[in-house]
Design an enzyme around this catalytic site. Structure first.
Site, short mmCIF file in Angstrom:
data_model
loop_
_atom_site.label_atom_id
_atom_site.label_comp_id
_atom_site.label_asym_id
_atom_site.label_seq_id
_atom_site.Cartn_x
_atom_site.Cartn_y
_atom_site.Cartn_z
N LYS A 48 25.80 71.15 64.99
CA LYS A 48 26.40 70.66 66.23
C LYS A 48 27.70 71.41 66.53
O LYS A 48 28.00 71.74 67.69
CB LYS A 48 26.66 69.16 66.13
N SER A 92 22.71 59.30 67.60
CA SER A 92 23.99 60.00 67.64
C SER A 92 24.55 60.16 69.05
O SER A 92 25.69 60.62 69.21
CB SER A 92 23.86 61.38 67.00
#
Length: 956
Positions: A906, A863
């Site tokens: 996140k 990611s």
């Protein structure tokens, strides 16, 4: 040294049985380094083995000549015999008063005894040839030399029938070794021959006992004799048997048939003697006398104490009474003889050989009395212990026997009155009573009936009876057809779920949907759900709340670290201690067929040599198979289709794919700060107040202090650590209230450190303003989300190094996937820079170092791809990116931005770090839309499909 002989010729047997000057044989009884006392019972090794008390025949008798050598000789305890020395070369046997003579036993052996005559064996002869007891068949009464009871054999001279006396001195004598406890003076001891050899005379103690044989028995392979000790003797020297033997003079005898005289010797007047092997250890000995002593007060006191101790021992153990009676001579006052009393006391004890040898060698009478007293005291204590143990055991046995008898009588009485039946009947009635209100399937009932019939034929005490009874016990206790009534009220279920947990809308909605379907179908059903998420978010506790909301019985078991498949499927009944698996145990405990079963830590299940438990869970959790679940112990199918299974896990990667396919996965993500504050106010603080005995009037925590506590101390996704910190605050507050007498404590940001210490997290951002080559990314961890910086820098070339192709060095404890993502990002960044900035060749020719801070923390995943590309372009352009921007997304070689996971964590991490702009992949739009409004409020969000869109946002 010492050995034993099982068979001897007649001539050797005669030699072995010669005596020097003692009627009853005397010998030294000793053992290598094991003492021998003057009396007692022991086992003896002997050279001539086979003796018996058979009646001899006249033809087997002969006159026996003897040299000075003195060997061991046996006689009956009823005989009284005198042996006189004749010219130091031969001895004569006197007539005995007993009719039980002792003979050598065997075809080639000679009789060596005289006996009292009777009607069958002839009488004893006298000097004038008359028969004193009427010789009829043993021979004619002779002239005193050849007639009488010897049946034609020469008769020894007649001597007076005086009592046997023990000679004062007797040497040499044979040495006999005793294997066990020694012999004491004036006491008898039973000896049994053992095969024991002495390798050296040095192994023999120098002081032993001069003893007399009283009785001898042939036991086949062993020889048993009873001996009596007379005095202590000391070995001066060891002799050779051949030196002891001397030549014999010829002896004449008359043939009873022809009347001719025959000679047993040679022409030169000597007797032919066969070579005799050295078989008996002979020794020169001398008597050992004790030191002179006076009967002082100390000696009298010791003597009295010895007598008292002996009486105590006899009173404690009556078996000693017989031993004392045998040792004490008739009419003798033991207390007046300290010498005899010391030996008597030691003879009664079973002390060690070294202690007894010390008493044997001790010549000081007071010291010998003291040694005997010590041994008697030890024996007395041992007798007391034995008596106490025997009494305790006897009391237990009596109590158990009495209880058993009463129980048996009670059973018979109850059986006669019809109150109670036999054990088997009672067991069968108990089992059938359990099945009375249950709906047992027909196949199960057949098995139960067969086992019942089998049980009636088995014995109550057999092992098979116990196995069958336990099996029936499990079968009859299962809830066949028993279902608990569920709560199908949606509003009531929603209220219960809200009471215990804050948030977790996905979980609550799924349970409400389950209740709605059950309401429409009007029947219960089973489902398999799996809650996964970071620790401390309430996965286990929500399962218990669900059971409460739908009114189902709750059962929990953990499979973390489980390696035995028998924990799930059960053991075979053939094993000792076999038991069913966890699910059968669950049904027995909850007593319903539709419980809620929580299988905890399903992602940490192990695998061992006993099998793979995760594979066993496949049958348990498969909706198509668990209606006929087969347990190894029961060996019958059980319906688990109505059970609601809920599994918990922290990660899904370690769950086997076939098992994960059978479960409905529900993500239970972490909480943001606002959620934690609400959870603390509504759930954590009331529970801790109840546990600590405080209330909100005594302790209060302000909102600002709670926010600071969450931000600086408890950043993890769950609330478990937050609960620990609040509990710590209340404990310290309780201490201050009790010690300082403070009535109320208010916790605020200023005094928060006094309760929980210094902050753990001081700042969320490493850079207040990011320089060129540094970009903030977003990462997911098991504890929640966090920010992740990507740093890049140019390396200076070393001297002499030629310019060429650029290189990339990667550090920061990165995993393989993240390293591959970095190389992909580097390749795309070079391609992108050539397209948009053709004159910039920094990435093409420079050596670049890429680092991810916090090197001690392992990092992996794809990611960070778009973040690495942005950092490389910022370094090449020497231009910082837009401030307060964070991004996440996987990049491909062509620049496509691919979706990633952990959007909620996140996003929470970006908001906690003060970021106001985040960049997410377009395909993650659906995940972002599921977030609560207070999480997304104030955030600028960009969804991108290609990196060109990110470039336009971060480099305006």
């Amino acid at each position: 040294m010492l050995s034993r002989v099982t068979s001897l010729p007649a001539s050797q047997a005669a030699r072995l049985c010669r005596l020097n000057n003692c009627g009853r044989n005397s010998f030294i009884a000793k053992r290598n380094k094991i003492p021998t006392y003057d009396s007692g019972i022991a086992t003896c090794a002997y050279t001539v083995r086979h003796f018996s008390t058979e009646r001899p025949t006249p033809s087997s008798l002969s006159r026996v000549h003897a040299t000075r050598s003195s060997y061991l000789f046996s006689q009956s305890p009823f005989q009284s015999t005198n042996c006189l020395l004749e010219n130091q070369s031969k001895f004569l046997l006197n007539r005995s008063h007993s009719k039980f003579p002792t003979t050598l036993h065997g075809s080639s052996r000679r009789l060596i005894w005289s006996w009292n005559g009777d009607n069958s064996n002839g009488g004893n002869g006298s000097e004038d040839g008359s028969s004193t007891n009427g010789a009829s068949s043993g021979g004619n009464a002779g002239d005193g030399q050849d007639g009488g009871g010897y049946g034609g054999f020469p008769q020894p001279p007649i001597v007076s029938l005086t009592p046997m006396t023990v000679p004062e001195t007797f040497s040499p004598v044979p040495v006999m070794l005793l294997p066990r406890n020694p012999v004491f003076q004036n006491s008898s001891k039973s000896l049994r021959e053992d095969v024991e050899l002495v390798k050296s005379p040095d192994d023999i103690y120098s002081i032993g006992s001069f003893s007399q044989i009283h009785e001898m028995h042939d036991l086949g392979d062993k020889l048993r004799m009873i001996v009596m000790g007379h005095r202590r003797v000391k070995i001066n020297s060891i002799l050779d048997n051949r030196e002891v033997m001397v030549k014999e003079t010829p002896e004449e005898k008359t043939d009873p048939e022809s009347g001719e005289t025959e000679s047993s010797g040679t022409d030169d007047g000597t007797t032919v003697v066969e070579e005799l092997p050295v078989q008996v250890l002979m020794a020169e000995v001398e008597n050992v006398n004790h030191l002179p002593f006076e009967k002082t007060e100390e000696v009298k006191a010791l003597t009295a104490e010895v007598v008292k101790t002996i009486r105590d021992i006899i009173a404690m153990n009556p078996l000693y009474r017989e031993s004392v009676a045998q040792m004490i001579q008739a009419g003798q006052r033991v207390i007046d003889n300290p010498v005899y009393l010391s030996d008597l006391g030691a003879a009664l004890t079973g002390a060690e050989a070294a202690e007894l040898q010390g008493g044997l060698e001790e010549m000081d009478i007071p010291k010998r009395l003291l040694l005997a007293l010590n041994l008697l005291k030890k024996e007395y204590e041992l007798s007391k212990l034995q008596h106490r143990l025997g009494r305790e055991v006897e009391e237990k046995v009596k109590s158990a026997h009495r209880k058993f008898m009463l129980q048996e009588q009670l059973k018979i009485i109850k059986k006669e009155l019809g109150i109670e039946k036999d054990d088997k009947d009672a067991i069968e009635e108990k089992f059938m009573e359990r099945l009375k209100d249950k709906v047992v399937p027909e196949a199960i009932m057949e098995v139960i009936n067969e086992e019942m019939k089998k049980l009636s034929y088995l014995d109550n005490h057999s092992s098979e009876f116990s196995v069958t009874r336990n099996y029936l016990d499990w079968l009859t206790q299962l809830p066949w057809g028993m279902i608990s009534k569920e709560n199908l009220d949606l509003e009531r279920a929603a209220e219960v779920l809200e009471e215990d947990h804050y948030g977790m809308e996905d979980v609550k909605n799924r349970i409400l949907e389950f209740i709605a379907v059950s309401n429409l179908k009007k029947s219960t059903q089973g489902k398999i759900l799996c809650f996964y998420g970071p620790p401390g978010v309430g996965k286990t506790s929500i399962a218990k709340s669900i059971a409460k909301a739908i009114n189902r019985d709750y059962f929990r078991f953990s499979v973390g670290g489980m390696t035995d498949v028998a924990e799930i499927k059960g053991h075979r009944r053939t094993y000792v201690g076999a038991m069913p698996g966890k699910m059968i145990q669950c049904l027995k405990k909850v007593k319903t067929e539709n419980p809620l079963v929580l299988i905890d830590e399903v992602d940490k299940i192990g695998r061992g040599y006993q099998g793979d438990p995760s594979s066993a869970l496949l049958e348990l959790m498969d909706p198509e198979q668990n209606a006929n679940f087969l347990d190894h112990y029961l060996d019958v199918t059980v319906d688990l289709s109505k059970v609601l299974f809920i599994c918990t896990a922290n990660v899904t990667d370690t769950i086997p794919e076939p098992l994960r396919d059978r479960m409905e996965m529900i993500d239970v993500s972490g909480y943001v700060a606002e959620e934690k504050v609400n959870i603390a106010d509504k759930y954590l603080v009331p529970v801790i107040e109840e546990q600590t005995g405080l209330n909100n009037q005594q302790v209060s925590i302000s909102k600002d202090a709670m926010h600071m506590l969450i931000k600086s101390y408890c950043r993890e996704s769950g609330v478990r650590n937050l609960q620990k910190q609040i509990d710590k605050i209340y404990r310290k507050a309780a201490f201050k209230i009790i010690k300082e007498g403070i009535e109320k404590i208010a916790v605020n940001p200023d005094n928060l450190q006094d309760f929980v210490g210094k902050p753990i997290f001081t700042t969320e951002r490493m850079y207040d303003k990011t320089p060129p080559g540094v970009v903030m990314g977003l990462a997911w961890t098991a504890m929640g989300g966090s920010t992740l910086y990507i740093e890049t820098a140019l390396k200076k070339r070393s001297e002499g190094e030629k310019e060429g192709m650029g290189s990339l060095e990667i550090t920061g404890n990165l995993g393989d996937v993240m390293k591959e993502s970095a190389h992909i990002a580097s390749t795309f960044a070079r391609s992108f820079l050539l397209q948009h900035h053709q004159g910039n060749d920094v990435l093409q020719k420079s050596q670049i170092h890429l680092h991810v801070p916090e090197g001690a923390t392992p990092k992996d995943g794809p990611s960070a791809g778009c973040t690495i590309v942005t950092a490389l372009l910022s370094l090449a352009l020497n231009q910082p990116v837009r401030q307060n921007v964070a991004m996440t997304g996987e990049v491909s070689l062509t620049g496509k931005i691919l979706p990633v996971g952990g959007i909620k964590e996140k996003t929470i991490a970006a908001r906690r770090a003060g970021v106001d702009c985040i960049i997410l992949p377009t395909e993650n739009r659906k995940d972002y839309s599921d977030l609560q409004s207070f999480i997304t409020e104030g955030l600028e969000v960009h969804f991108v499909e290609h990196y060109k869109e990110i470039y336009n946002i971060v480099f305006p």
